[in-house]
Write a protein that holds these residues in place. Sequence first.
Motif, short mmCIF file in Angstrom:
data_model
loop_
_atom_site.label_atom_id
_atom_site.label_comp_id
_atom_site.label_asym_id
_atom_site.label_seq_id
_atom_site.Cartn_x
_atom_site.Cartn_y
_atom_site.Cartn_z
N THR A 65 -104.42 3.83 -40.68
CA THR A 65 -104.20 4.07 -39.26
C THR A 65 -103.29 5.27 -39.14
N THR A 66 -102.99 5.70 -37.93
CA THR A 66 -102.13 6.87 -37.79
C THR A 66 -100.67 6.55 -38.07
N ARG A 131 -104.00 6.61 -31.16
CA ARG A 131 -104.19 7.59 -32.24
C ARG A 131 -103.05 8.60 -32.15
N GLU A 264 -109.41 9.76 -47.71
CA GLU A 264 -109.16 8.98 -46.50
C GLU A 264 -108.53 9.83 -45.41
N PHE A 268 -110.02 10.57 -41.69
CA PHE A 268 -109.24 10.16 -40.53
C PHE A 268 -108.94 11.34 -39.63
N LEU A 276 -109.35 3.39 -39.96
CA LEU A 276 -110.37 3.74 -40.95
C LEU A 276 -110.26 2.75 -42.11
#
Length: 576
Positions: A65-66, A131, A264, A268, A276
């Motif tokens: 994730t962010t 995000r 990754e 992303f 993701l």
Amino acid sequence: MTNVAPPRRPLRIHDLVTAVILGLAPACADEGSSGDGTDDGGDGSSGVDATGTAGDASATSSSLTTTGHADSTATTDPGDSTGGAPPPSTPLAGGIGLATVEVNQGVGVTVIADGAPQTPDTFSVPVIAGRAALVRADHVLADDFTPRDIDGYLELEHADGSVTNHVATRSIDGPADYTVLDGGFTWRLGADDTAGVTGMRVSLREQGDTTVGTAMPNASVPVDEFLDLDAWQDEMTLEVTVVPLACDGIDAVEVSGADLDDFEAYLFDTYPVTTLIVNVHEPVFSPSCNEFDAAETELPAVRESDAAAPWVYYGGLLPTDVGGYSIAIEGGDQMDYRRTFANGTWRDYGLTFDLFAHELGHNHGRPHTFEDPDYPGENDGNCGTIDTWGWGVVTGNMPQCGYSNDQDIGIPWVDPNAMLIAPTGSPCDGLPSANQGSFSDIMSYAYPYWVSAYTYRAIAERVRIVGAWSRSGIVEPEPEFEIVRATFDPEGRVRTTRGRGRLHGASVLARCNGPDGELALPARRSTAVHDQRLPDGSLRAWHYVALEVELPRSHRITRCEIDDHGGPLGFAIASP
């Protein structure tokens, strides 16, 4: 003249496709047919069950994730901005105003232009709540501006009615440099900061209690209310299974460690997601060791054996110096089994994730830029220019040119989280050092790759739909039907695969028979061409026909055929 080592591969990887996909520009497709082969570069992924955990065939699974990689801390650096600040209480600064404000979540979208708020219908891409984002502002100065420190306030309004405040302090003595990452007021926001965001306001304020000079009308934009972002509140989830493929005498590539982290991060950064999930499958032997057969037959069989959930994309990584091939998805709401693609690992370093992202784009229904008449940028030749600024929402390293041996000849990889990616110049291709530093769209052939607003928005629509499937918990869509797909190549070989699902966009009726009698079943015929790379490095146009038939599981079917140009086109169907 500097003597540098030549690349092992040509500047561009030949991943040509000339199939008709959802009305995309045809090349070698029969009128009225619906081709779905896309040849260019690929990726890989592994199956998961409906809960999102790795299936029995998966070796490892990670989620990004962010806020960071799986089991890691945050990767976004807040810089000089702070969240949780009190509401602004000092007066608006004098002699300075806002010119442009951009929200960048991989692709920059201008929300304030010429000192005025923009409406969401003008946004080039959607703002995605949850995000990470880079918000940056360009300013203008009055002739009598007094150099000093200015506080930039970013106020975010959230769906629950709350407002969070972020402050960036900057010493101002001249114009901003909007071409560099921290050339003006900059606010770095994590996923938690943008969760539920609906609106924003930006203001430039004094550090003391008195305005120095006269406040400009655009010192706060908007002045009173919040700018409506119309942000998407959906959980944007992408799940990919990477399948390392081994060939006769060639081991599968290792998908782990720093290479997997960069893989990754790149996905992303270039895909509009909030989560993701990357599953790494156990290595699978590829008898063909080519991207066409891997995507068309071998990976669908792996996917079916894994009982993969319908929202999971499968991508194969071949350990050879080849291009890629993808089966594109027709329709925006279907759940059929054809989410597979494969590509070679032609780069000397890493996992050739830029080609993987390209093939995954085809699986999301995206054509090549140069085959898309609606592509807004320059798309002649190999091109797909980008007219927005890019930025990496998470940290990771990526290539900045099209050479496979870039690091060997002194061209280092770069971290897009620590820089801005400038719009593509002209020409977009054929520049020194294999286009070093000049990025084109991931659906082009001009390396290096980033993502355009046009492609990002289109992929976002698909992610939004498929992510909803994931949240619904559907395990097996339409279990009473399956699709059998047969491909007929120029050498007379017929390959078949089968999987759960319904056929969307049927164009003909197939005559099918078996122990339970004859049936007329919906079918789809398509033609496509795959540019197959031969051992000497040349390309051969490999034309083929595909026939798909929707079978009810309640009937035993052993053969299907259609009338094709005056003769039958058919294939035998083995028992499942």
